[in-house]
Structure formats: C-alpha cells, structure tokens
Design a protein around this motif. Structure first.
Motif, short mmCIF file in Angstrom:
data_model
loop_
_atom_site.label_atom_id
_atom_site.label_comp_id
_atom_site.label_asym_id
_atom_site.label_seq_id
_atom_site.Cartn_x
_atom_site.Cartn_y
_atom_site.Cartn_z
N ASP A 11 0.83 -1.21 0.00
CA ASP A 11 0.00 0.00 0.00
C ASP A 11 0.86 1.25 0.00
N LEU A 12 1.93 1.23 0.79
CA LEU A 12 2.82 2.38 0.87
C LEU A 12 3.50 2.64 -0.47
N ASP A 29 10.54 4.97 6.23
CA ASP A 29 10.19 3.58 6.54
C ASP A 29 11.33 2.65 6.10
N GLY A 30 11.99 2.04 7.06
CA GLY A 30 13.12 1.17 6.77
C GLY A 30 12.76 -0.13 6.09
N ASN A 31 11.47 -0.46 6.06
CA ASN A 31 11.04 -1.71 5.43
C ASN A 31 10.83 -1.58 3.92
N ILE A 32 10.86 -0.35 3.43
CA ILE A 32 10.63 -0.11 2.00
C ILE A 32 11.98 -0.06 1.28
N ALA A 33 12.08 -0.77 0.18
CA ALA A 33 13.33 -0.85 -0.57
C ALA A 33 13.72 0.51 -1.14
N LYS A 40 9.84 7.12 -6.10
CA LYS A 40 8.99 8.15 -5.50
C LYS A 40 9.69 9.50 -5.50
N SER A 41 11.00 9.48 -5.26
CA SER A 41 11.75 10.74 -5.22
C SER A 41 11.77 11.41 -6.59
N ILE A 42 11.90 10.61 -7.64
CA ILE A 42 11.92 11.17 -8.99
C ILE A 42 10.60 11.88 -9.29
N ASN A 43 9.50 11.23 -8.96
CA ASN A 43 8.18 11.82 -9.23
C ASN A 43 7.99 13.12 -8.45
N LEU A 44 8.37 13.09 -7.17
CA LEU A 44 8.19 14.28 -6.34
C LEU A 44 9.07 15.43 -6.81
#
Length: 220
Positions: A11-12, A29-33, A40-44
C-alpha cells in the motif's frame, strides 16, 4: 514476512501520497526498498522543479564567479547581523520572537525539517571512491555527528524538544510543515541525474543565514 506487513508495504509503495507527511513517513520507513524510494523521489522532485521560478534567483551564471558571490553574501549577512545588534543595543524590540511561546512554536514547526537534517546528501555516499564528492560526504558525516550520537544533529534537536517538553507537538502540525522535509528526503534517494540539484540544495542550505547568527547570540 507476515501477510499484514506485506500488504502495508504494498500500500505504501503504490499509494500516490497526496500529502507531504505521508511522503516523509514513506521515505523514513526502513522496510521499504531504496529502489521504491528512488522512484517516489523522482516523481516528487520533477513536480517540485516544475513549480520553481528562476526569474528572481540571484546566482552567478559563471562557475568562476561563485566564490566571490558566496563571500559577498556572507559579508552582507554579517553586516545585517551587526545592524540588528545595534538596534537591540539601542533598546530595539526583539524581531524574531516576542515571547517564549513564539520561540517554542517555531521549534515545533521546524521540527520535521530538523529531524531529517542532512538527509539530502544520503545518496552521495554511493560515490565514496570519487574524490569530487569527498567534501559533500564529509558534510554528511558531520551532520551525523561523525559517529557520536551527542553530535548528531537530529539527536541534538530531539534532545532539545524532549528537554523542553515539546517532543509530541509535531503530530498536530499542518501538512505544509512537512513540505521541505519531504523534498530533503527525496533528494537523499534521488538517482545520479539529480546530483546538480543535490549540490545546489546543499550550497543554498549551508550558506550562512542571518537567523542563525541572531538565535545563537540569544538576542532574537
């Protein structure tokens, strides 16, 4: 990995994250690769850069002029500080915070940014074997306290909020106060294409600000 945890991570990753608080939580969140955080950074960053207006930016066009410009800007800041000190010595009013309540409010509102201090340089450590990035890596390590929690900038701010009893108030902040924190974290996970933006952000962020001189002098 439990099914519930897998669903939460999915979901995240798939969420559009319509607000900055959610983006900050996503990046932290350390659980996200990291690869998902990079996407996500590119889009933002692309969305944020589209909104930047460079018409009023006072910055040299030539690389050779940057050092002189930088020194002149610091000199202007120093002069502005001396002017402020003179006004205060002539019984001038405080210009930043009228009372301790306003100072506490400021500490709370900047806490999302302070709690990711230095994060924009995170990806630069990937280039540790390139001497061109050593100064930036050193800045990043200094932000982390050079291995000492007592010198870690985030830990220092957390301790300050805790001592003042302000450590839980950030949960009530409006989303706008997480805007810059989200950008800093996005830069930290950005791919090599964004190195110029990372360097530029660091240059602007580390430039001597007037408010730092004033608040360090306890004459705000």
């Amino acid at each position: 990995m439990p099914v519930v945890v897998k669903k939460r991570l999915l979901d995240l990753i798939q969420d559009d994250h319509q607000n900055y608080y959610e983006l900050v939580s996503f990046f932290l969140d350390g659980n996200i690769a990291n690869i998902e955080k990079e996407k996500k950074s590119i889009n933002l960053l692309k969305k944020e850069l589209e909104q930047v207006c460079l018409d009023d930016v006072d910055f040299p066009d030539q690389i050779g002029d940057i050092k002189h410009w930088y020194l002149e800007e610091n000199k202007k800041t120093g002069n502005a500080y001396q002017d402020y000190i003179s006004r205060r010595q002539l019984s001038g009013q405080r210009e930043y915070f009228k009372n301790i309540g306003q100072a506490f409010e400021f500490l709370i509102k900047v806490s999302p940014i302070k709690k990711v201090d230095g994060s924009w340089l995170y990806s630069i450590v990937n280039y540790w074997n390139d001497p061109a990035f050593h100064d930036l890596i050193l800045i990043y390590l200094e932000e982390l306290g050079l291995g000492s929690a007592k010198s870690n900038h985030v830990c220092i701010y957390d301790d300050l909020l805790r001592v003042l009893g302000l450590d839980d108030f950030e949960l009530f902040l409006d989303d706008e106060y997480y805007h810059h924190a989200a950008i800093q974290l996005a830069l930290g996970y950005a791919p090599p294409d964004f190195i110029p933006e990372i360097v530029g952000f660091n240059f602007g962020y580390e430039k001597l600000p007037l408010h730092l001189l004033i608040t360090n002098g306890f004459v705000a």
